[in-house]
Design an enzyme around this catalytic site. Structure first.
Site, PDB file in Angstrom:
ATOM      1  N   GLY A 109      26.113 -78.127 -89.350  1.00  0.00           N
ATOM      2  CA  GLY A 109      27.397 -77.446 -89.169  1.00  0.00           C
ATOM      3  C   GLY A 109      28.531 -78.225 -89.815  1.00  0.00           C
ATOM      4  O   GLY A 109      28.307 -79.221 -90.519  1.00  0.00           O
ATOM      5  N   ASP A 124      18.935 -78.259 -86.415  1.00  0.00           N
ATOM      6  CA  ASP A 124      19.880 -77.139 -86.418  1.00  0.00           C
ATOM      7  C   ASP A 124      19.111 -75.823 -86.517  1.00  0.00           C
ATOM      8  O   ASP A 124      18.080 -75.754 -87.176  1.00  0.00           O
ATOM      9  CB  ASP A 124      20.824 -77.279 -87.634  1.00  0.00           C
ATOM     10  CG  ASP A 124      22.158 -76.585 -87.439  1.00  0.00           C
ATOM     11  OD1 ASP A 124      23.181 -77.279 -87.423  1.00  0.00           O
ATOM     12  OD2 ASP A 124      22.172 -75.332 -87.309  1.00  0.00           O
ATOM     13  N   LEU A 152      25.725 -81.807 -80.886  1.00  0.00           N
ATOM     14  CA  LEU A 152      26.798 -80.938 -81.407  1.00  0.00           C
ATOM     15  C   LEU A 152      26.367 -79.480 -81.486  1.00  0.00           C
ATOM     16  O   LEU A 152      27.162 -78.623 -81.883  1.00  0.00           O
ATOM     17  CB  LEU A 152      27.205 -81.398 -82.822  1.00  0.00           C
ATOM     18  CG  LEU A 152      28.211 -82.543 -82.936  1.00  0.00           C
ATOM     19  CD1 LEU A 152      27.650 -83.844 -82.400  1.00  0.00           C
ATOM     20  CD2 LEU A 152      28.616 -82.747 -84.384  1.00  0.00           C
ATOM     21  N   LYS A 203      16.298 -88.917 -71.960  1.00  0.00           N
ATOM     22  CA  LYS A 203      15.695 -89.665 -70.850  1.00  0.00           C
ATOM     23  C   LYS A 203      14.329 -90.230 -71.250  1.00  0.00           C
ATOM     24  O   LYS A 203      14.046 -91.409 -71.020  1.00  0.00           O
ATOM     25  CB  LYS A 203      15.562 -88.727 -69.647  1.00  0.00           C
ATOM     26  CG  LYS A 203      15.121 -89.395 -68.389  1.00  0.00           C
ATOM     27  CD  LYS A 203      15.229 -88.470 -67.194  1.00  0.00           C
ATOM     28  CE  LYS A 203      14.499 -89.070 -66.026  1.00  0.00           C
ATOM     29  NZ  LYS A 203      13.399 -88.218 -65.534  1.00  0.00           N
ATOM     30  N   ALA A 235      29.377 -83.430 -77.570  1.00  0.00           N
ATOM     31  CA  ALA A 235      30.587 -82.904 -78.202  1.00  0.00           C
ATOM     32  C   ALA A 235      31.185 -81.862 -77.267  1.00  0.00           C
ATOM     33  O   ALA A 235      30.874 -80.675 -77.335  1.00  0.00           O
ATOM     34  CB  ALA A 235      30.252 -82.288 -79.557  1.00  0.00           C
ATOM     35  N   TYR A 273      31.982 -69.990 -73.555  1.00  0.00           N
ATOM     36  CA  TYR A 273      32.146 -71.297 -74.214  1.00  0.00           C
ATOM     37  C   TYR A 273      32.799 -72.289 -73.259  1.00  0.00           C
ATOM     38  O   TYR A 273      32.276 -73.393 -73.047  1.00  0.00           O
ATOM     39  CB  TYR A 273      32.994 -71.102 -75.464  1.00  0.00           C
ATOM     40  CG  TYR A 273      33.179 -72.340 -76.325  1.00  0.00           C
ATOM     41  CD1 TYR A 273      32.137 -72.833 -77.117  1.00  0.00           C
ATOM     42  CD2 TYR A 273      34.414 -72.995 -76.377  1.00  0.00           C
ATOM     43  CE1 TYR A 273      32.329 -73.952 -77.924  1.00  0.00           C
ATOM     44  CE2 TYR A 273      34.605 -74.107 -77.191  1.00  0.00           C
ATOM     45  CZ  TYR A 273      33.562 -74.591 -77.963  1.00  0.00           C
ATOM     46  OH  TYR A 273      33.753 -75.695 -78.769  1.00  0.00           O
TER      47      TYR A 273
HETATM   48  P1  NAD Z   1      29.861 -75.302 -86.341  1.00  0.00           P
HETATM   49  O1  NAD Z   1      29.661 -73.915 -85.844  1.00  0.00           O
HETATM   50  O2  NAD Z   1      30.148 -75.502 -87.786  1.00  0.00           O
HETATM   51  O3  NAD Z   1      28.595 -76.212 -85.989  1.00  0.00           O
HETATM   52  C1  NAD Z   1      27.727 -75.971 -84.924  1.00  0.00           C
HETATM   53  C2  NAD Z   1      26.296 -76.182 -85.417  1.00  0.00           C
HETATM   54  O4  NAD Z   1      25.373 -76.006 -84.338  1.00  0.00           O
HETATM   55  C3  NAD Z   1      25.894 -75.187 -86.493  1.00  0.00           C
HETATM   56  O5  NAD Z   1      25.257 -75.852 -87.553  1.00  0.00           O
HETATM   57  C4  NAD Z   1      24.938 -74.247 -85.768  1.00  0.00           C
HETATM   58  O6  NAD Z   1      24.012 -73.633 -86.643  1.00  0.00           O
HETATM   59  C5  NAD Z   1      24.306 -75.169 -84.752  1.00  0.00           C
HETATM   60  N1  NAD Z   1      23.788 -74.493 -83.548  1.00  0.00           N
HETATM   61  C6  NAD Z   1      24.424 -73.573 -82.777  1.00  0.00           C
HETATM   62  N2  NAD Z   1      23.640 -73.219 -81.748  1.00  0.00           N
HETATM   63  C7  NAD Z   1      22.494 -73.944 -81.862  1.00  0.00           C
HETATM   64  C8  NAD Z   1      21.297 -74.000 -81.098  1.00  0.00           C
HETATM   65  N3  NAD Z   1      21.129 -73.249 -80.009  1.00  0.00           N
HETATM   66  N4  NAD Z   1      20.306 -74.846 -81.512  1.00  0.00           N
HETATM   67  C9  NAD Z   1      20.454 -75.593 -82.644  1.00  0.00           C
HETATM   68  N5  NAD Z   1      21.582 -75.573 -83.397  1.00  0.00           N
HETATM   69  C10 NAD Z   1      22.587 -74.749 -83.006  1.00  0.00           C
HETATM   70  O7  NAD Z   1      31.011 -75.943 -85.459  1.00  0.00           O
HETATM   71  P2  NAD Z   1      31.695 -77.384 -85.469  1.00  0.00           P
HETATM   72  O8  NAD Z   1      33.155 -77.161 -85.570  1.00  0.00           O
HETATM   73  O9  NAD Z   1      31.028 -78.262 -86.438  1.00  0.00           O
HETATM   74  O10 NAD Z   1      31.393 -77.873 -83.992  1.00  0.00           O
HETATM   75  C11 NAD Z   1      30.404 -78.851 -83.696  1.00  0.00           C
HETATM   76  C12 NAD Z   1      30.470 -79.198 -82.203  1.00  0.00           C
HETATM   77  O11 NAD Z   1      31.756 -79.747 -81.895  1.00  0.00           O
HETATM   78  C13 NAD Z   1      30.266 -77.993 -81.290  1.00  0.00           C
HETATM   79  O12 NAD Z   1      29.490 -78.390 -80.186  1.00  0.00           O
HETATM   80  C14 NAD Z   1      31.676 -77.664 -80.845  1.00  0.00           C
HETATM   81  O13 NAD Z   1      31.689 -77.054 -79.580  1.00  0.00           O
HETATM   82  C15 NAD Z   1      32.334 -79.023 -80.830  1.00  0.00           C
HETATM   83  N6  NAD Z   1      33.801 -78.905 -81.001  1.00  0.00           N
HETATM   84  C16 NAD Z   1      34.347 -78.587 -82.214  1.00  0.00           C
HETATM   85  C17 NAD Z   1      35.722 -78.461 -82.340  1.00  0.00           C
HETATM   86  C18 NAD Z   1      36.395 -78.135 -83.643  1.00  0.00           C
HETATM   87  O14 NAD Z   1      37.608 -77.969 -83.669  1.00  0.00           O
HETATM   88  N7  NAD Z   1      35.707 -78.061 -84.760  1.00  0.00           N
HETATM   89  C19 NAD Z   1      36.541 -78.627 -81.216  1.00  0.00           C
HETATM   90  C20 NAD Z   1      35.943 -78.918 -79.997  1.00  0.00           C
HETATM   91  C21 NAD Z   1      34.579 -79.072 -79.897  1.00  0.00           C
END
Ligand code: NAD
Ligand code: UDP
Length: 319
Positions: free
Chosen positions: A16, A37, A78, A110, A119, A150
């Site tokens: 991601g 992923d 993440l 664990k 994250a 979420y």
């Molecule tokens: P993103 O959507 O680009 O990345 C998320 C990744 O997780 C993607 O590659 C997706 O394919 C993968 N994914 C989703 N569900 C999955 C599953 N069930 N199994 C395996 N892979 C899965 O988003 P991002 O902005 O890179 O966010 C990454 C993390 O950071 C997330 O957990 C998000 O909640 C957290 N976060 C991001 C932000 C932000 O502003 N970007 C803010 C707060 C929290």
């Protein structure tokens, strides 16, 4: 010296936006990185520069299903769609990822006696009644709205992390990430910075939700990656939660004008419906990260936007 050896590190959601930057940074530090992923919002393009590295491995897997692996030292969790349009696309799946998925990852940690970092997000504060938000604030979250899958999902992930820590002595870290942007965001990401930049460079109207007075505080991805790695290396007693964001607050009206200016765009602005439960203000209090990690964001909004504009121009072959 033990801390400097090559570690085996699992990054879920590694294909991601944030995950791909984290994988690259960990490889640059000399570690072996397993990027797991399901490619729901991530893409192989984000990791195309890493795939030939012999210390890098891609695993196509959904964390809702158990994953078995030995010899892991650290896990960064993440995996979860982060943009409102994507996490609301299949809300039940989002909850499963944050609960069943997180239980699988905690079980894996664990078995390996590995450190695990979650994250988490500023969304666990909901539509905050205090400003700025510090880690002691319990939040103002609607449990039954369109964002709840979420917000409540991520809240439950934090609960699971803390319970595994208390019950099983698991070494955990929780970071609450505030709005982050930068290269490797997808064209269809749907979050505000990628939307505005794409609209501006294509000459389309910038879509402001509501009256545009709502605020966010935007952090450039490199600053976050630095903070995440620092957090992972703190001593085992320090679990967080800890806020990670840039306290520089801006309204969506000002953000739209700034992006039009930086792209020399002739685009106009249109106002559209404000989605339900859209938080009115958001700004992190970061003194904990400052004190514990000696960390603060260094990249200002203009510089970060420039880099992100260059990325989207290249991605879309616009000069
Ligand atoms: P993103 O959507 O680009 O990345 C998320 C990744 O997780 C993607 O590659 C997706 O394919 C993968 N994914 C989703 N569900 C999955 C599953 N069930 N199994 C395996 N892979 C899965 O988003 P991002 O902005 O890179 O966010 C990454 C993390 O950071 C997330 O957990 C998000 O909640 C957290 N976060 C991001 C932000 C932000 O502003 N970007 C803010 C707060 C929290
Ligand atoms: N937003 C907007 N136009 C868009 C996309 C988002 O005005 O095209 C607004 C959105 O309503 C919110 C803010 O920008 O007030 C940040 O939205 P985003 O989806 O990036 O993140 P989040 O709401 O999760 O902080």
């Amino acid at each position: 010296l033990a801390e400097n050896r090559q570690k085996n590190i699992l990054v879920t959601g590694g294909a991601g936006f944030i995950g791909s930057h984290l994988c690259k940074a960990l490889l640059d530090l000399g570690h072996y990185v397993i990027c797991l992923d399901n490619l729901f919002t991530g893409s192989k393009d984000n990791i195309s520069d890493l795939i030939d590295n012999s210390s890098f491995e891609f695993v196509n897997h959904d964390i809702i299903e158990p994953y078995f692996r030995k010899n892991l030292d650290e896990i960064y969790n993440l995996a979860c769609p982060a943009s409102p349009i994507h996490y609301q696309h299949n809300p039940i799946k989002t909850v499963k990822t944050c609960t069943l998925g997180v239980i699988n990852i905690l079980g894996l940690a664990k078995k390996n006696n590995a450190k695990v970092l979650q994250a988490s997000t500023s969304e666990i504060y909901g539509d905050p009644e205090i400003h700025p938000q510090n880690e002691k604030y319990n939040g103002n979250v609607n449990s039954i709205g369109p964002r709840s899958c979420y917000d409540e999902g991520k809240r439950c992930s934090e609960t699971l992390f803390m319970d595994y820590h208390r019950e099983h002595n698991l070494k955990i870290k929780i970071i609450r990430i505030f709005n982050t942007y930068g290269p490797n965001m997808a064209n269809n990401d749907g979050r505000v910075i990628s939307n505005f930049i794409l609209q501006a460079i294509k000459g389309n109207k910038l879509t402001i939700n509501g009256d545009g007075t709502q605020t966010r505080s935007f952090q450039y991805v490199d600053d976050l990656i630095e903070g995440m790695i620092k957090m992972m290396s703190t001593n085992d007693h320090f679990t967080g939660p800890i806020n990670m964001g840039n306290p520089n607050e801006i309204s969506m009206n000002k953000l739209a004008s700034l992006i039009i200016e930086l792209t020399n765009s002739k685009s106009e602005i249109i106002y559209q419906h404000l989605p339900k439960d859209d938080p009115k203000r958001r700004k992190p209090e970061i003194s904990l990260a400052n004190n514990k990690l000696n960390w603060m964001p260094l990249i200002n909004l203009q510089d970060g936007l420039f880099r992100t504009i260059e990325y989207f121009k290249k991605l879309n072959e616009i000069n």
